[in-house]
Scaffold this motif. Structure first.
Motif, PDB file in Angstrom:
ATOM      1  N   GLU A   1     -51.090   7.353 -63.506  1.00  0.00           N
ATOM      2  CA  GLU A   1     -51.316   6.131 -64.279  1.00  0.00           C
ATOM      3  C   GLU A   1     -50.401   4.986 -63.817  1.00  0.00           C
ATOM      4  OE1 GLU A   1     -51.664   6.233 -68.404  1.00  0.00           O
ATOM      5  OE2 GLU A   1     -53.242   7.764 -68.406  1.00  0.00           O
ATOM      6  N   GLY A   2     -49.566   5.275 -62.824  1.00  0.00           N
ATOM      7  CA  GLY A   2     -48.710   4.229 -62.254  1.00  0.00           C
ATOM      8  C   GLY A   2     -47.494   3.883 -63.082  1.00  0.00           C
ATOM      9  N   LEU A   3     -47.118   4.766 -64.002  1.00  0.00           N
ATOM     10  CA  LEU A   3     -45.951   4.462 -64.842  1.00  0.00           C
ATOM     11  C   LEU A   3     -44.667   4.417 -64.027  1.00  0.00           C
ATOM     12  CD1 LEU A   3     -46.699   6.590 -68.050  1.00  0.00           C
ATOM     13  CD2 LEU A   3     -47.285   4.211 -67.563  1.00  0.00           C
ATOM     14  N   ASP A   4     -44.652   5.130 -62.885  1.00  0.00           N
ATOM     15  CA  ASP A   4     -43.458   5.129 -62.041  1.00  0.00           C
ATOM     16  C   ASP A   4     -43.343   3.871 -61.195  1.00  0.00           C
ATOM     17  OD1 ASP A   4     -45.738   5.938 -60.660  1.00  0.00           O
ATOM     18  OD2 ASP A   4     -44.605   7.107 -59.204  1.00  0.00           O
ATOM     19  N   GLU A   5     -44.355   3.022 -61.220  1.00  0.00           N
ATOM     20  CA  GLU A   5     -44.333   1.785 -60.424  1.00  0.00           C
ATOM     21  C   GLU A   5     -44.032   0.555 -61.276  1.00  0.00           C
ATOM     22  OE1 GLU A   5     -48.059   1.635 -58.475  1.00  0.00           O
ATOM     23  OE2 GLU A   5     -47.725   3.463 -57.290  1.00  0.00           O
ATOM     24  N   LEU A   6     -43.952   0.730 -62.577  1.00  0.00           N
ATOM     25  CA  LEU A   6     -43.681  -0.398 -63.461  1.00  0.00           C
ATOM     26  C   LEU A   6     -42.247  -0.876 -63.296  1.00  0.00           C
ATOM     27  CD1 LEU A   6     -45.391   0.890 -66.739  1.00  0.00           C
ATOM     28  CD2 LEU A   6     -46.328  -0.709 -65.054  1.00  0.00           C
ATOM     29  N   ASP A   7     -42.031  -2.177 -63.437  1.00  0.00           N
ATOM     30  CA  ASP A   7     -40.677  -2.740 -63.312  1.00  0.00           C
ATOM     31  C   ASP A   7     -39.727  -2.134 -64.336  1.00  0.00           C
ATOM     32  OD1 ASP A   7     -41.452  -4.343 -61.238  1.00  0.00           O
ATOM     33  OD2 ASP A   7     -41.771  -6.139 -62.477  1.00  0.00           O
ATOM     34  N   GLU A   8     -40.239  -1.910 -65.545  1.00  0.00           N
ATOM     35  CA  GLU A   8     -39.398  -1.335 -66.605  1.00  0.00           C
ATOM     36  C   GLU A   8     -38.878   0.037 -66.190  1.00  0.00           C
ATOM     37  OE1 GLU A   8     -39.727  -0.080 -71.340  1.00  0.00           O
ATOM     38  OE2 GLU A   8     -41.422  -1.048 -70.311  1.00  0.00           O
ATOM     39  N   PHE A   9     -39.779   0.858 -65.594  1.00  0.00           N
ATOM     40  CA  PHE A   9     -39.347   2.183 -65.138  1.00  0.00           C
ATOM     41  C   PHE A   9     -38.331   2.065 -64.012  1.00  0.00           C
ATOM     42  CE2 PHE A   9     -39.732   5.460 -61.879  1.00  0.00           C
ATOM     43  CZ  PHE A   9     -39.407   6.595 -62.604  1.00  0.00           C
ATOM     44  N   GLN A  10     -38.594   1.193 -63.046  1.00  0.00           N
ATOM     45  CA  GLN A  10     -37.710   1.053 -61.891  1.00  0.00           C
ATOM     46  C   GLN A  10     -36.304   0.628 -62.323  1.00  0.00           C
ATOM     47  OE1 GLN A  10     -38.392   1.979 -58.894  1.00  0.00           O
ATOM     48  NE2 GLN A  10     -40.594   2.348 -59.121  1.00  0.00           N
ATOM     49  N   LYS A  11     -36.241  -0.298 -63.257  1.00  0.00           N
ATOM     50  CA  LYS A  11     -34.927  -0.749 -63.738  1.00  0.00           C
ATOM     51  C   LYS A  11     -34.186   0.367 -64.458  1.00  0.00           C
ATOM     52  CE  LYS A  11     -36.248  -5.629 -64.252  1.00  0.00           C
ATOM     53  NZ  LYS A  11     -36.527  -6.728 -65.215  1.00  0.00           N
ATOM     54  N   GLU A  12     -34.931   1.095 -65.302  1.00  0.00           N
ATOM     55  CA  GLU A  12     -34.298   2.159 -66.078  1.00  0.00           C
ATOM     56  C   GLU A  12     -33.832   3.293 -65.170  1.00  0.00           C
ATOM     57  OE1 GLU A  12     -35.009   3.926 -70.506  1.00  0.00           O
ATOM     58  OE2 GLU A  12     -36.754   3.264 -69.350  1.00  0.00           O
ATOM     59  N   PHE A  13     -34.679   3.645 -64.205  1.00  0.00           N
ATOM     60  CA  PHE A  13     -34.330   4.735 -63.291  1.00  0.00           C
ATOM     61  C   PHE A  13     -33.151   4.345 -62.412  1.00  0.00           C
ATOM     62  CE2 PHE A  13     -35.582   7.449 -59.479  1.00  0.00           C
ATOM     63  CZ  PHE A  13     -34.988   8.590 -60.007  1.00  0.00           C
ATOM     64  N   SER A  14     -33.102   3.092 -61.976  1.00  0.00           N
ATOM     65  CA  SER A  14     -31.960   2.631 -61.170  1.00  0.00           C
ATOM     66  C   SER A  14     -30.669   2.721 -61.962  1.00  0.00           C
ATOM     67  CB  SER A  14     -32.191   1.179 -60.711  1.00  0.00           C
ATOM     68  OG  SER A  14     -33.293   1.102 -59.847  1.00  0.00           O
ATOM     69  N   MET A  15     -30.739   2.385 -63.243  1.00  0.00           N
ATOM     70  CA  MET A  15     -29.556   2.481 -64.101  1.00  0.00           C
ATOM     71  C   MET A  15     -29.083   3.936 -64.183  1.00  0.00           C
ATOM     72  SD  MET A  15     -29.244   1.678 -68.186  1.00  0.00           S
ATOM     73  CE  MET A  15     -30.259   3.108 -68.571  1.00  0.00           C
ATOM     74  N   PHE A  16     -30.015   4.858 -64.325  1.00  0.00           N
ATOM     75  CA  PHE A  16     -29.661   6.267 -64.393  1.00  0.00           C
ATOM     76  C   PHE A  16     -29.089   6.757 -63.069  1.00  0.00           C
ATOM     77  CE2 PHE A  16     -32.230   6.414 -68.235  1.00  0.00           C
ATOM     78  CZ  PHE A  16     -31.482   7.280 -69.007  1.00  0.00           C
ATOM     79  N   LYS A  17     -29.655   6.312 -61.960  1.00  0.00           N
ATOM     80  CA  LYS A  17     -29.172   6.754 -60.646  1.00  0.00           C
ATOM     81  C   LYS A  17     -27.714   6.383 -60.452  1.00  0.00           C
ATOM     82  CE  LYS A  17     -31.615   6.405 -56.881  1.00  0.00           C
ATOM     83  NZ  LYS A  17     -32.487   5.862 -55.815  1.00  0.00           N
ATOM     84  N   GLU A  18     -27.341   5.176 -60.868  1.00  0.00           N
ATOM     85  CA  GLU A  18     -25.950   4.747 -60.738  1.00  0.00           C
ATOM     86  C   GLU A  18     -25.014   5.676 -61.493  1.00  0.00           C
ATOM     87  OE1 GLU A  18     -25.468   0.712 -61.913  1.00  0.00           O
ATOM     88  OE2 GLU A  18     -26.915  -0.074 -60.456  1.00  0.00           O
ATOM     89  N   ASP A  19     -25.455   6.143 -62.638  1.00  0.00           N
ATOM     90  CA  ASP A  19     -24.636   7.019 -63.472  1.00  0.00           C
ATOM     91  C   ASP A  19     -24.648   8.450 -62.944  1.00  0.00           C
ATOM     92  OD1 ASP A  19     -22.924   7.432 -65.548  1.00  0.00           O
ATOM     93  OD2 ASP A  19     -24.467   7.700 -67.058  1.00  0.00           O
ATOM     94  N   LEU A  20     -25.820   8.926 -62.545  1.00  0.00           N
ATOM     95  CA  LEU A  20     -25.971  10.323 -62.132  1.00  0.00           C
ATOM     96  C   LEU A  20     -25.292  10.630 -60.812  1.00  0.00           C
ATOM     97  CD1 LEU A  20     -29.746  10.817 -63.065  1.00  0.00           C
ATOM     98  CD2 LEU A  20     -27.774  11.765 -64.266  1.00  0.00           C
ATOM     99  N   ILE A  21     -25.224   9.651 -59.924  1.00  0.00           N
ATOM    100  CA  ILE A  21     -24.700   9.928 -58.589  1.00  0.00           C
ATOM    101  C   ILE A  21     -23.172  10.038 -58.563  1.00  0.00           C
ATOM    102  CG2 ILE A  21     -24.406   7.539 -57.775  1.00  0.00           C
ATOM    103  CD1 ILE A  21     -25.703   8.475 -55.128  1.00  0.00           C
ATOM    104  N   ARG A  22     -22.509   9.464 -59.564  1.00  0.00           N
ATOM    105  CA  ARG A  22     -21.046   9.384 -59.525  1.00  0.00           C
ATOM    106  C   ARG A  22     -20.360  10.727 -59.302  1.00  0.00           C
ATOM    107  NH1 ARG A  22     -21.284   5.359 -64.233  1.00  0.00           N
ATOM    108  NH2 ARG A  22     -21.435   3.360 -63.190  1.00  0.00           N
TER     109      ARG A  22
END
Length: 668
Positions: A91-112
């Motif tokens: 359904e393209g939910l992974d391509e939405l800007d809202e998802f991309q922003k939220e996932f990027s925020m999580f990546k910054e936290d998870l990678i530490r």
């Protein structure tokens, strides 16, 4: 609640609470990396199932081996979970800007936790905390560099430091040498004696050298931003933790013997007054203390630790052993103090101090040291190379021309597309550096660096960090797994919110239709009107009982009861007054229904019950059970969605791999 852990919990719950269903199973004996199952054209491997299964099992008894039935249930739930992820992607939910922003925020936290910097930082945190278990006493001699010192000046200061060390080791008194030669102004008063201190109270280079010494040993010259230090370790002992004290202060004036004598007599009289049994510390403090900030609060000071206050005060305060013990007067630069011990506590556990230690480390020179180590490890690990000739050419251009002109000169060069740096064989050109320098994404602090060198170092740092992150995504299985876990969790949340949770909340017609189709689920059992009084104070029990024992259930009974007792004593009891189902109520389920007034005791608390009329079992109205209807409607929508997904996607299961996984988790 931390949103990161919310999504982690959501992922587990989506897996553990999804509808269970039978799945068409086929053998799949592919060679090479073997998939556990395939949904559509996507292969899904056993490690992902095992990872989520282990987290789901944390909610259960991990000591018990998983049964065949439990394994099958969890496997089917996993398939349902992956079906939802697949649907969200389609359904393209992974391509939405809202998802991309939220996932990027999580990546910054998870990678530490996976970064080189984190492991080095954790090491420094633990080293600092371990050092804080001790306090050390040291003296030092400081030899400062002259203004605008050159290399020869620095060497001369170093040679002088070596000479003083040799003299001290050959019998000269270290503290007298400090009095004579040290550039620390306080040495004229303390002869270089710094008293006791612990980790994070001195500049890092000084602390590091001091903690490495044996008692009586003198360090080699240690360079800090202040100059060269010679350090002599006088003593080391366990850290006594923190104490809370109060004090009475009588101020003095330096070089005024009359004021000094008067203050000494006054503090002596106060000390004598405090020895009398009838004296009250707080009253004496309010009357005589000249510390205007504390005199009206009993002289109380914040918690203090070794090294946090002036040595004369600290020495006396930490020698007090019994709570309430009062010191004899002690002289400091502020005047005369009488100190009373109020409380004491040991050094806090690491978990409580971690954030404070981290904050201090990130503000001192350790942070620069850690960053230098990170860069060095990254350069080695990722085969870093740089074009020294180009770097020198760029530096010369920026030295000789203003920024705008320098950019124009470089833009005209034929070598602007040449390799400037390389990591893992991937090159960055001079043009890439210029784009980086013209972007608004970076903040570069020059400090003592020249303009170009500061920007070049930042360019290298950013690219090395980017290389490390990409390397982790490509090669670190643990990071790959947790990244996928959170990505799928966010997608599932979006899909469920769109198709189940929010839809069920907003679809009022659907709620009513579901209610009408499932009326048999929403039935009242026998109910009674009842007033329930739970006593808060046993002293009022008899009076309340006398008031209620002959009463009938009436609408105004609650008000009469409150007016009689609670106006004067609001905590005497609490009241429930409503229509209740007998069988499900924690109090009413214990009574007999043939007596209007009843008294029962539950967990040591007295309850009085006045029963009213009985309301026979019967169907509920929609308004009476709307919350439960919405909850059931959500579950219905979830099951319907999973059924539809099973019809829309081809699911193939590798039975051989599934059996292997079962043997792994059951340790057969």
């Amino acid at each position: 609640m931390n949103i990161k852990y919310f999504y982690s919990t959501l992922l587990i719950l989506a897996f553990s609470c999804s509808p269970k269903a039978t799945i068409k199973q086929e053998d799949n004996l592919d060679k090479g990396p073997v998939s556990l199952l395939t949904i559509g054209n996507e292969d899904i491997y056993a490690d992902e199932f095992l990872n989520i299964l282990s987290k789901n099992r944390t909610f259960q008894n991990k000591e018990e081996l998983i049964s065949k039935e439990e394994f099958e249930d969890n496997f089917n739930l996993f398939v349902n979970f992956k079906l939802k992820v697949k649907e969200a992607e389609n359904e393209g939910l992974d391509e939405l800007d809202e998802f991309q922003k939220e996932f990027s925020m999580f990546k910054e936290d998870l990678i530490r936790p996976f970064l080189i910097k984190n492991s080095l930082q954790e090491g420094e945190l633990m080293k600092a905390y371990n050092r804080m278990q001790e306090v050390i006493k040291a003296s030092h001699i400081l030899l400062q560099f002259p203004s605008n010192a050159n290399r020869e000046d620095s060497v001369a200061v170093f040679r002088m430091a070596e000479k003083l060390k040799s003299e001290a080791e050959n019998g000269a008194d270290f503290n007298e040498l400090a009095f004579e030669h040290s550039d620390d102004p306080s040495a004229k008063d303390n002869k270089g004696n710094l008293g006791y201190f612990t980790a994070l109270q001195m500049v890092y280079q000084f602390e590091d050298a001091a903690y490495r010494l044996q008692t009586g040993e003198i360090s080699d010259p240690i360079s800090t931003e202040y100059g060269y230090h010679l350090i002599k370790l006088e003593d080391r002992k366990p850290n006594p933790g923190e104490i809370k004290v109060s004090h009475i202060l009588i101020r003095t004036q330096s070089n005024d013997p009359v004021v000094e004598e008067r203050a000494l007599r006054k503090v002596g009289d106060i000390y004598s007054e405090l020895q009398k049994p009838e004296s009250v510390w707080e009253d004496v403090c309010t009357l005589y203390s000249e510390d205007m900030g504390t005199k009206n609060s009993g002289g109380k000071l914040p918690w203090i630790s070794v090294g946090s206050v002036i040595p004369e005060f600290e020495r006396v305060a930490f020698n007090l052993s019994e709570l309430g013990e009062i010191s004899s007067p002690v002289k400091t630069q502020y005047g005369y103090h009488i100190i009373r011990l109020e409380d004491k506590k040991p050094i806090a556990p690491y978990e409580e101090m971690e954030e404070m230690i981290k904050s201090k480390i990130l503000r001192d020179s350790r942070s620069t040291l850690i960053q230098s180590q990170v860069i060095a490890i990254q350069k080695s690990r990722y085969s870093f190379q740089e074009n020294e000739k180009l770097i020198d050419s760029l530096n010369q251009i920026f030295k000789s021309a203003p920024r705008k002109e320098a950019f124009e000169k470089i833009d005209a060069k034929s070598w602007k597309e040449d390799m400037l740096i390389s990591m893992q064989g991937k090159e960055k050109s001079v043009s890439d550096l210029l784009i980086f320098m013209n972007s608004n994404d970076q903040i570069v602090r020059l400090g003592n660096k020249e303009y170009f060198n500061a920007w070049y170092d930042k360019f290298v740092e950013v690219n090395l960090n980017d290389t490390e992150e990409k390397d982790l995504e490509a090669n670190n299985k643990d990071y790959q797994m947790i990244l996928k876990e959170y990505r799928d969790g966010i997608l599932i949340f979006s899909l469920m919110n769109q198709k189940v949770w929010q839809k069920a909340l907003e679809d009022s017609l659907g709620q009513i239709a579901y209610f009408e189709a499932n009326r048999e689920k929403y039935q009242w059992s026998d109910r009674y009107e009842a007033l329930i009084v739970k006593m808060g104070k046993d002293s009022r029990k008899d009076a309340v009982k006398r008031f209620l024992i002959d009463k009938k259930y009436q609408n105004n009974l609650e008000t009469r009861l409150e007016n009689t007792f609670l106006n004067d004593d609001p905590l005497a009891f609490t009241i429930q007054n409503n229509i209740f189902e007998i069988n499900s109520h924690p109090v009413l389920s214990r009574i007999t229904t043939n007596n209007t007034f009843q008294e029962i005791s539950i967990d040591g608390k007295t309850h009085f019950v006045i029963l009213g009329k009985k309301i026979p079992a019967g169907p509920k109205k929609f308004e009476e059970t709307r919350g439960k209807v919405i909850q059931d409607y959500q579950e219905y929508l979830d099951k319907s969605m999973v059924t539809t997904l099973k019809e829309n996607y081809i699911i193939r299961i590798n039975e051989e791999e599934k059996n292997r996984v079962y043997e792994v988790v059951t340790k057969k």
